[in-house]
Design a protein around this motif. Sequence first.
Motif, short mmCIF file in Angstrom:
data_model
loop_
_atom_site.label_atom_id
_atom_site.label_comp_id
_atom_site.label_asym_id
_atom_site.label_seq_id
_atom_site.Cartn_x
_atom_site.Cartn_y
_atom_site.Cartn_z
N SER A 21 -30.06 -17.44 47.24
CA SER A 21 -30.56 -16.91 48.12
C SER A 21 -31.50 -18.69 49.17
N SER A 22 -31.65 -18.82 48.22
CA SER A 22 -32.83 -19.99 48.05
C SER A 22 -31.85 -21.30 48.79
N SER A 23 -30.73 -21.46 47.93
CA SER A 23 -29.40 -22.28 48.38
C SER A 23 -29.78 -22.56 49.65
N PHE A 63 -41.09 -19.31 42.52
CA PHE A 63 -40.35 -19.59 43.68
C PHE A 63 -41.71 -19.51 44.52
N ASP A 64 -41.63 -20.58 46.23
CA ASP A 64 -42.68 -20.29 46.80
C ASP A 64 -42.05 -19.53 47.94
N TRP A 65 -42.53 -19.43 48.94
CA TRP A 65 -42.27 -18.52 49.54
C TRP A 65 -42.27 -18.23 51.10
N LYS A 66 -41.99 -18.03 52.13
CA LYS A 66 -42.25 -18.18 53.40
C LYS A 66 -41.53 -17.21 54.43
N LEU A 67 -42.07 -16.72 55.47
CA LEU A 67 -41.45 -16.32 56.44
C LEU A 67 -40.83 -16.72 57.16
N PRO A 68 -39.50 -16.05 57.52
CA PRO A 68 -38.00 -15.93 58.88
C PRO A 68 -39.00 -16.98 60.03
N ILE A 98 -38.06 -20.39 48.14
CA ILE A 98 -38.12 -21.86 47.78
C ILE A 98 -37.86 -22.22 46.35
N ILE A 99 -37.11 -22.27 45.95
CA ILE A 99 -36.93 -22.59 44.36
C ILE A 99 -38.22 -24.39 44.05
N THR A 100 -39.15 -23.75 43.03
CA THR A 100 -40.42 -24.69 42.59
C THR A 100 -39.98 -25.79 42.33
N LYS A 101 -40.26 -26.77 41.17
CA LYS A 101 -39.89 -28.54 40.88
C LYS A 101 -39.33 -27.93 39.95
N TRP A 102 -40.10 -26.77 38.59
CA TRP A 102 -39.63 -26.61 37.54
C TRP A 102 -38.53 -25.84 37.35
#
Length: 507
Positions: A170-172, A468-473, A502-506
């Motif tokens: 879903s993130s991609s 993950f980080d998360w944001k609203l639509p 949003i996938i985190t860097k690690w």
Amino acid sequence: MYLPYCVGSKMSLWYIIVAIVVFFASILIAKNTSKTTKNLPPGPPRLPIIGNLHQLGSKPHRSMFKLSKKYGSLMSLKFGNVSTVVASTPETVRDVLKTFDIDCCSRPYMTYAARITYNLKDLGFAPYSKYWRELRKLTVVELYTAKRVQSFRHIREEEVASFVDFIKQSSSLEKPVNFNLKLMKLSASVICRVGFGISLEGSKLENSYDEVIQGIMEVVGSFAAADYFPVIGKIIDRLTGLHGKCEKVFKAMDTFFDQAIKRHLEDESVKDDIIHLLLKMERGEIGLGDFQITRNHTKGILLNILAAGIDTSAQTTTWVMTHLIKNPRVMRKVQAEVREVIKNKDEITEEDIERLEYLTMVIKETHRINPLVPLLIPREASKDIKIAGYDIPEKTWIHVNIWAVHRNPNVWKDPDAFIPERFMGNEIDYKGLNFELLPFGSGRRMCPGLGMGMALVHLTLINLLYRFDWKLPEGMKVEDVDLEESYGLVCPKKVPLELIPIITKWT
């Protein structure tokens, strides 16, 4: 010469009639006098026939809380023919769930709960009896021990890993994740394997699990006319659709149980799940005191595992993520803790849970502000008792309003605000010993599956916050995140929570 006889006969007959009338009138007066001399809890005025049913509204827990502010911590209500009291403060709830637990721990007969549970053969709705005590002992010793919860750990970790893979996809695509729906699927996948030894995919519930589970909670949490109006109640429930909904979810659930049981009977290699244990009990290989359980007993117990196991874990996690996205400060703080403790581990395990103190506070605060079962399943007084100085007659229904306890301004400062730090430095927990916080109840009727459900909640949240980080639509603001709940025995978020991962860097 017959006149005196005739007159005397008529007079004698009238004397007899008058005596009979006086006799029965005196009985009625005595009964009414005894009622009036009882010191019942105060309550709002009632309408003829329906009593206070018109005051419940679409969210009875909120309506009862509002009424309790005027009429007190122990309040009398009348629902049709049923006399009810509502406990709304830690003190009165303690009396019901602890001090007088043995006298208040039975259940009234509830029409649709009886249908769903194969005529009250489950643990949640069965009346207090020798059968119930034996069943409770069995669930504590055999089904929900820490050892058994731990034995299913690999299932939880595998299903959460699969869930994480879905979120990465879903993130991609920058596609929102519907938490209400996807977390229900995660919980259903775990419960199907733990309880039934089958995969959700390909099962009879694959395409309807969310509808069936939510339907069960709505049906058993309803204020059904059949329970309050013995003559016309069932007709009313047919007109409102409650009866039809009950039959629909019952048949879907029953078909699923038959599928899972048939698989076990045809393949003896399917073991190490709860159906396997129950089938051994059916065959008499494991005892339940003096009781021989039948197939309907097995299905009644499975109902508790299916409905409570799926819904509570999914809705708890959804509400946690709702409050975190609504409170960016808390989100940053809890993610910082999770990432500091986990560091750069790719494989997250349940050992990491105990070190996350702030996450534990966040979960407690979520339980407080959005208790999944805001009104505990009704209890019934098994004899006349006295609580908080008031008389509670035998057969009175008792509602425990957890919502009111958790929103009490005398207990919680700024009760409508989401402040996890309020749990810093105190020992208040949600395991039934602190009557300020009782999302799972307390006493004999406390939810026995607490450990099983919360293990999945913790593991899921750690992964969601670490990876993950998360944001609203697009176009949504924090203020737009809705906090309204739908009503049922378990209250889910009314408007589904949708967030973009949003996938985190690690990771």
